[in-house]
Design an enzyme around this catalytic site. Structure first.
Site, PDB file in Angstrom:
ATOM      1  N   GLY A  11       0.847  -1.209   0.000  1.00 35.90           N
ATOM      2  CA  GLY A  11       0.000   0.000   0.000  1.00 35.90           C
ATOM      3  C   GLY A  11       0.872   1.245   0.000  1.00 35.90           C
ATOM      4  O   GLY A  11       1.810   1.347   0.790  1.00 35.90           O
ATOM      5  N   ALA A  22      15.416  10.831  -1.403  1.00 34.17           N
ATOM      6  CA  ALA A  22      16.568  10.815  -0.492  1.00 34.17           C
ATOM      7  C   ALA A  22      17.538   9.699  -0.868  1.00 34.17           C
ATOM      8  O   ALA A  22      18.756   9.901  -0.862  1.00 34.17           O
ATOM      9  CB  ALA A  22      16.088  10.640   0.947  1.00 34.17           C
ATOM     10  N   VAL A  23      16.994   8.536  -1.209  1.00 30.43           N
ATOM     11  CA  VAL A  23      17.852   7.406  -1.597  1.00 30.43           C
ATOM     12  C   VAL A  23      18.678   7.791  -2.829  1.00 30.43           C
ATOM     13  O   VAL A  23      19.906   7.631  -2.864  1.00 30.43           O
ATOM     14  CB  VAL A  23      16.988   6.144  -1.904  1.00 30.43           C
ATOM     15  N   VAL A  24      17.980   8.335  -3.830  1.00 27.83           N
ATOM     16  CA  VAL A  24      18.659   8.669  -5.098  1.00 27.83           C
ATOM     17  C   VAL A  24      19.720   9.748  -4.886  1.00 27.83           C
ATOM     18  O   VAL A  24      20.883   9.597  -5.289  1.00 27.83           O
ATOM     19  CB  VAL A  24      17.619   9.118  -6.155  1.00 27.83           C
ATOM     20  N   ARG A  72       0.981  -5.276  -4.994  1.00 31.37           N
ATOM     21  CA  ARG A  72       1.055  -6.385  -4.038  1.00 31.37           C
ATOM     22  C   ARG A  72       1.332  -7.625  -4.884  1.00 31.37           C
ATOM     23  O   ARG A  72       0.602  -7.906  -5.829  1.00 31.37           O
ATOM     24  CB  ARG A  72      -0.264  -6.519  -3.278  1.00 31.37           C
ATOM     25  N   ASP A 103       4.536  -4.094   6.010  1.00 34.46           N
ATOM     26  CA  ASP A 103       4.815  -5.448   6.487  1.00 34.46           C
ATOM     27  C   ASP A 103       5.162  -6.438   5.361  1.00 34.46           C
ATOM     28  O   ASP A 103       6.186  -7.122   5.419  1.00 34.46           O
ATOM     29  CB  ASP A 103       3.592  -5.943   7.291  1.00 34.46           C
ATOM     30  N   SER A 105       6.183  -5.853   2.363  1.00 32.46           N
ATOM     31  CA  SER A 105       7.428  -5.455   1.691  1.00 32.46           C
ATOM     32  C   SER A 105       8.628  -5.885   2.526  1.00 32.46           C
ATOM     33  O   SER A 105       9.648  -6.335   1.992  1.00 32.46           O
ATOM     34  CB  SER A 105       7.466  -3.932   1.521  1.00 32.46           C
ATOM     35  N   THR A 125       4.367   3.061   5.418  1.00 35.66           N
ATOM     36  CA  THR A 125       2.973   2.603   5.468  1.00 35.66           C
ATOM     37  C   THR A 125       2.192   3.546   6.376  1.00 35.66           C
ATOM     38  O   THR A 125       2.742   4.046   7.353  1.00 35.66           O
ATOM     39  CB  THR A 125       2.848   1.162   6.014  1.00 35.66           C
ATOM     40  N   ASP A 127      -0.056   2.564   8.270  1.00 41.03           N
ATOM     41  CA  ASP A 127      -0.556   1.791   9.419  1.00 41.03           C
ATOM     42  C   ASP A 127       0.271   1.940  10.703  1.00 41.03           C
ATOM     43  O   ASP A 127      -0.216   1.618  11.785  1.00 41.03           O
ATOM     44  CB  ASP A 127      -0.625   0.300   9.059  1.00 41.03           C
ATOM     45  N   ASP A 129       2.683   0.120  11.736  1.00 42.90           N
ATOM     46  CA  ASP A 129       2.695  -1.191  12.387  1.00 42.90           C
ATOM     47  C   ASP A 129       3.992  -1.970  12.176  1.00 42.90           C
ATOM     48  O   ASP A 129       4.002  -3.193  12.252  1.00 42.90           O
ATOM     49  CB  ASP A 129       1.507  -2.030  11.877  1.00 42.90           C
ATOM     50  N   ARG A 154     -17.720  16.083  13.089  1.00 47.33           N
ATOM     51  CA  ARG A 154     -18.153  16.621  14.384  1.00 47.33           C
ATOM     52  C   ARG A 154     -19.133  17.796  14.190  1.00 47.33           C
ATOM     53  O   ARG A 154     -20.103  17.939  14.924  1.00 47.33           O
ATOM     54  CB  ARG A 154     -16.934  17.089  15.187  1.00 47.33           C
ATOM     55  N   ARG A 171      -5.199  -1.877   8.961  1.00 47.23           N
ATOM     56  CA  ARG A 171      -5.091  -3.339   8.850  1.00 47.23           C
ATOM     57  C   ARG A 171      -5.296  -3.959  10.230  1.00 47.23           C
ATOM     58  O   ARG A 171      -6.362  -3.775  10.810  1.00 47.23           O
ATOM     59  CB  ARG A 171      -3.731  -3.732   8.265  1.00 47.23           C
ATOM     60  N   LYS A 213     -25.238  15.939  26.577  1.00 52.37           N
ATOM     61  CA  LYS A 213     -24.471  15.892  25.334  1.00 52.37           C
ATOM     62  C   LYS A 213     -25.062  14.797  24.449  1.00 52.37           C
ATOM     63  O   LYS A 213     -25.075  13.623  24.838  1.00 52.37           O
ATOM     64  CB  LYS A 213     -23.026  15.558  25.690  1.00 52.37           C
ATOM     65  N   GLU A 222     -10.422  -0.682  11.386  1.00 55.10           N
ATOM     66  CA  GLU A 222     -10.907  -1.752  10.490  1.00 55.10           C
ATOM     67  C   GLU A 222     -10.516  -3.144  10.976  1.00 55.10           C
ATOM     68  O   GLU A 222     -11.162  -4.130  10.632  1.00 55.10           O
ATOM     69  CB  GLU A 222     -10.394  -1.535   9.062  1.00 55.10           C
TER      70      GLU A 222
HETATM   71  O1  F6P Z   1      -1.424  -1.127   4.575  1.00 55.78           O
HETATM   72  C1  F6P Z   1      -2.072   0.033   4.160  1.00 55.78           C
HETATM   73  C2  F6P Z   1      -3.543  -0.219   3.965  1.00 55.78           C
HETATM   74  O2  F6P Z   1      -4.132   0.995   3.527  1.00 55.78           O
HETATM   75  C3  F6P Z   1      -4.280  -0.784   5.165  1.00 55.78           C
HETATM   76  O3  F6P Z   1      -4.581   0.198   6.115  1.00 55.78           O
HETATM   77  C4  F6P Z   1      -5.490  -1.389   4.512  1.00 55.78           C
HETATM   78  O4  F6P Z   1      -6.014  -2.445   5.293  1.00 55.78           O
HETATM   79  C5  F6P Z   1      -4.935  -1.912   3.220  1.00 55.78           C
HETATM   80  O5  F6P Z   1      -3.744  -1.187   2.963  1.00 55.78           O
HETATM   81  C6  F6P Z   1      -5.854  -1.772   2.031  1.00 55.78           C
HETATM   82  O6  F6P Z   1      -5.229  -2.370   0.956  1.00 55.78           O
HETATM   83  P1  F6P Z   1      -5.727  -2.237  -0.548  1.00 55.78           P
HETATM   84  O7  F6P Z   1      -5.466  -0.831  -1.002  1.00 55.78           O
HETATM   85  O8  F6P Z   1      -4.901  -3.233  -1.281  1.00 55.78           O
HETATM   86  O9  F6P Z   1      -7.180  -2.540  -0.522  1.00 55.78           O
END
Ligand code: F6P
Length: 319
Positions: A11, A22-24, A72, A103, A105, A125, A127, A129, A154, A171, A213, A222
């Site tokens: 993703g 930066a790498v380049v 992917r 993850d 990758s 990413t 995420d 994570d 809101r 994810r 309130k 998700e």
């Molecule tokens: O890893 C990034 C992410 O956006 C996650 O948050 C999500 O679950 C997933 O990729 C969605 O993947 P795709 O774009 O392949 O549907």
């Protein structure tokens, strides 16, 4: 090393372009050639590889997405696919590879490392994570996108005295939900790492109603359930009416924040330094604002953890 490669995979995330830049630039600064591998591991297998010059990465630092494209790739999960990739790298005389991604990758980079090919993983990413770093490239931008959405929702929630469920990405990780929920003043935050009982959410909603309130914001990661499933549950089990917003892929786009651009620049450059120093098989990251790097195999044996004190704080502040 005379020639290195760079790819983005999985993703996309805002700041990937800044990392490639930066790498380049860092590699060319040290007299090393850089080859861009287009479309991630898929492009690697297919030999979709082109030389990058200083100008190839001009005018991209502020752009979301990745100009190297991403994919992917199921084939790269197989030993056969990985070997095809290494053949392409050897064919092009590429002696080391920077992999920018999440993850999946990193798993690819880990596999290349196990085959003895020098690789450095850069965490990209939304995420947040990836083990071995406190922050990943793109997380801050995604967070700001979510906050913008929460603020807007809101407004209408207040006008109509409504409860809103906002489903965010991540994810299996709850970082986007937790950080955005805390920054957006959400009444409840549901993340996969902490089991928040339905009863607790209802209790919080009722407590708010009792003190006059009537609107509230519930953030659902998700990785827990979908917003609409949770809305159904609230309706069926507690007769509570809600509205649902699924933020979806807007969370992955947009111009990277200053923080993500700086992080991407620092991590991308460090990855090159490591490769040029002959240190493959590493994963770079940031901890307490200092650059760190770990053995990629060792790093992946750990699991990213959320900051539990932040979760507790979010509960206390939304009392
Ligand atoms: O890893 C990034 C992410 O956006 C996650 O948050 C999500 O679950 C997933 O990729 C969605 O993947 P795709 O774009 O392949 O549907």
């Amino acid at each position: 090393m005379k020639r290195i490669g760079v790819l983005t995979s999985g993703g996309d995330s805002p700041g990937m372009n800044a990392a490639v830049r930066a790498v380049v630039r860092k590699a060319i600064f040290h007299g090393t050639e850089v080859y861009g591998i287009y479309q991630g591991y898929q492009g690697l297998i297919e030999g979709n590889i082109q030389k990058l010059e200083l100008g190839s990465v001009g005018d991209i630092i502020h752009r979301g997405g990745t100009f190297l494209y991403s994919a992917r790739c199921e084939e790269f999960k197989t030993t056969e696919g990985q070997k095809k990739g290494i053949e392409q790298l050897n064919k092009h005389g590429i002696e080391g590879l920077v992999v920018i991604g999440g993850d999946g990758s990193y798993r690819g980079a880990e596999a290349l490392t196990r085959h003895g090919y020098p690789c450095v993983g850069v965490p990209g990413t939304i995420d947040n994570d990836i083990p071995g770093t406190e922050f990943t490239i793109g997380f801050d931008t995604a967070l700001n996108t979510v906050i913008d959405a929460i603020d807007k929702i809101r407004d209408t929630a207040t006008s109509h005295d409504r409860a809103f469920i906002i489903e965010v990405m991540g994810r299996n990780a709850g970082d986007i939900a937790l950080w955005s929920g805390l920054a957006g003043g959400a009444e409840s935050i549901l993340i996969p790492e902490e089991k928040d009982e339905l009863a607790d959410v209802v209790q919080r909603l009722n407590r708010g109603t009792e003190r006059g309130k009537k609107h509230s914001i519930i953030i659902v990661a998700e990785g827990v359930t979908t917003g609409s499933e949770f809305a159904k549950q609230l309706k069926d089990e507690c007769n509570l009416e809600t509205r649902v917003s699924v933020l979806g892929h807007i969370q992955r786009g947009g111009s990277p924040t200053a923080s993500d651009r700086v992080l991407a620049s620092r991590l991308g450059a460090r990855a090159v330094e490591l490769l040029l120093a002959g240190k493959g098989g590493r994963a770079v990251g940031i901890e307490k604002n200092a650059l760190v790097d770990y053995d990629i195999i060792e790093a992946l044996s750990h699991q990213h953890q959320i900051d539990r004190s932040m979760y507790q704080l979010s509960k206390e502040l939304s009392i």
